[in-house]
Design a protein around this motif. Structure first.
Motif, mmCIF file in Angstrom:
data_model
loop_
_atom_site.group_PDB
_atom_site.id
_atom_site.type_symbol
_atom_site.label_atom_id
_atom_site.label_comp_id
_atom_site.label_asym_id
_atom_site.label_seq_id
_atom_site.Cartn_x
_atom_site.Cartn_y
_atom_site.Cartn_z
ATOM 1 N N LEU A 170 8.381 -4.613 -2.746
ATOM 2 C CA LEU A 170 8.771 -3.964 -1.491
ATOM 3 C C LEU A 170 8.902 -4.991 -0.365
ATOM 4 O O LEU A 170 9.764 -4.861 0.510
ATOM 5 N N LYS A 171 8.065 -6.029 -0.411
ATOM 6 C CA LYS A 171 8.119 -7.090 0.603
ATOM 7 C C LYS A 171 9.080 -8.212 0.210
ATOM 8 O O LYS A 171 9.202 -9.199 0.930
ATOM 9 N N GLY A 200 9.072 -6.631 -9.445
ATOM 10 C CA GLY A 200 7.728 -6.092 -9.558
ATOM 11 C C GLY A 200 7.588 -5.430 -10.912
ATOM 12 O O GLY A 200 8.569 -5.236 -11.639
ATOM 13 N N ALA A 201 6.369 -5.073 -11.264
ATOM 14 C CA ALA A 201 6.134 -4.400 -12.541
ATOM 15 C C ALA A 201 5.058 -3.346 -12.344
ATOM 16 O O ALA A 201 4.029 -3.611 -11.719
ATOM 17 N N LEU A 256 16.035 0.273 -4.718
ATOM 18 C CA LEU A 256 15.282 -0.288 -5.831
ATOM 19 C C LEU A 256 15.649 0.423 -7.130
ATOM 20 O O LEU A 256 15.872 1.635 -7.152
ATOM 21 N N LEU A 257 15.701 -0.346 -8.207
ATOM 22 C CA LEU A 257 15.989 0.177 -9.536
ATOM 23 C C LEU A 257 14.763 0.025 -10.432
ATOM 24 O O LEU A 257 13.994 -0.924 -10.287
ATOM 25 N N PHE A 260 13.334 -3.843 -9.228
ATOM 26 C CA PHE A 260 14.093 -4.897 -8.548
ATOM 27 C C PHE A 260 15.170 -4.243 -7.689
ATOM 28 O O PHE A 260 15.415 -3.031 -7.785
ATOM 29 N N TYR A 261 15.835 -5.059 -6.874
ATOM 30 C CA TYR A 261 16.833 -4.519 -5.951
ATOM 31 C C TYR A 261 18.217 -4.451 -6.591
ATOM 32 O O TYR A 261 18.642 -5.380 -7.276
ATOM 33 N N ARG A 262 18.885 -3.336 -6.339
ATOM 34 C CA ARG A 262 20.253 -3.168 -6.848
ATOM 35 C C ARG A 262 21.176 -4.208 -6.237
ATOM 36 O O ARG A 262 21.957 -4.844 -6.942
#
Length: 335
Positions: free
Chosen positions: A57-58, A64-65, A82-83, A270-272
């Motif tokens: 998020l940061k 992340g997991a 986020l995906l 992760f981010y799209r």
């Protein structure tokens, strides 16, 4: 057709991830193999699902997991879309430290009463009725739970919430809980070590951590009335469900006759849109390559480490998730 682009050579930027301890043994094996095969180094910090979620998020890591997907309310506050990518299926094993390492049978009701502190000794008649062939000791029950924000706790408490209105109304589900009783430890390794060390202890952990310490796993009664231990077959059976397009679904309390009831996907997040901060197109491509490898080639390593591979439907949905990754609005992987 999928286009992976050129593989990175040795010395290229390191990819970073952080989060769940639940899949950490598998991730460590994966990333070692991936580095050996491609030259791409990946550093994974198994700090727990809660901390891993905060790091993505940061935007402090590439991924992340978590064993608990991010809910809609929290997704709304993320700086980008986020995906969630499922990577494998695992089980939360219940294990205890009793003389002779017996394989206990526990109903959902008994399990709830143990973790609520209503059953305080292993000689309790309720335990004896479910385990007539086991001589249970007159030993105090010591509940061990996670002290940190944990996806493993979420999976376990999600199950308890589904099987017990009392648990739902008093304790609930979450990565962190106000436990009615017990001792806290950090991470799956911490819980496993504490259970192994304390006579009469009972705790919950990903199956690999119990297996590595030769701790017995409890056979939990499922919806079909069968007492089932967490095995590759029983975990795989629980994962045979319809998977939504965003892959955010829980598997607890399966209706599968042979399914283990405390089972869950684990995700990388992760981010799209990968064009943020100082990220380069090359870094975004290398992340996409890694994630594609994890849901395909990497699946061959799951069973040897006591995880179940993704079912075909989950793989198909995961592929669609990865094909949606963009850099400045352009697809990173081929459609």
């Amino acid at each position: 057709m999928l286009f992976l682009g050129s593989l990175p050579g040795r010395g290229n930027d390191i990819l970073t991830g952080a989060g769940a301890t639940f899949p950490a043994p598998l991730y460590m094996a994966w990333f070692e193999r991936y580095c050996r095969d491609t030259g791409q180094r990946v550093i994974y910090d198994s700090v727990g699902s809660g901390a891993g979620t905060q790091k993505i998020l940061k935007r402090e890591v590439d991924f992340g997991a978590s064993d608990a997907f991010i809910g809609d309310d929290d997704l709304a506050f993320a700086p980008g879309k986020l995906l969630h990518l499922p990577t494998c299926v695992g089980a939360v094993a219940i294990t205890c430290n009793l003389p002779g390492n017996p394989t206990l049978r526990l109903s959902p009701e008994t399990l709830v009463d143990l973790f609520k502190g209503k059953i305080q000794r292993w000689s309790d008649p309720r335990l004896a009725r479910e385990n007539p062939d086991i001589k249970l000791p007159d030993l105090g029950v010591v509940v061990v739970h996670r002290a940190d924000a944990s996806g493993t706790t979420f999976i376990f408490s999600d199950y308890l919430t589904r099987v017990s209105n009392q648990w739902r109304n008093t304790v609930g589900r979450g990565k962190t809980l106000r436990w009615p009783v017990g001792m806290g430890a950090d991470g799956n390794p911490g819980v496993a070590d504490m259970v192994q060390r304390i006579p009469g202890a009972i705790g919950y952990m990903e199956t690999m951590y119990a297996t590595a310490r030769n701790l017995p796993t409890v056979a939990v009664r499922n919806l079909a009335g069968q007492y089932v231990t967490p095995t590759l077959a029983s975990v795989s059976a629980a994962a045979q469900i319809e998977v939504p397009d965003d892959t955010r679904v829980y598997l607890a309390n399966t209706s599968a006759a042979t399914g283990y009831p405390i089972t869950g996907f684990t995700w990388v997040i992760f981010y799209r849109e990968q064009a943020y901060g100082q990220r380069s197109p090359d870094r975004a491509q290398r992340l996409a390559n890694l994630l594609w490898w994890m849901i395909h080639d990497g699946q061959a390593d799951t069973q040897g480490l006591h995880y179940a591979p993704l079912p075909p439907e989950a793989v198909a949905k995961a592929e669609a998730v990865l094909r949606s990754i963009r850099y400045n609005g352009k697809p990173i992987l081929g459609e």
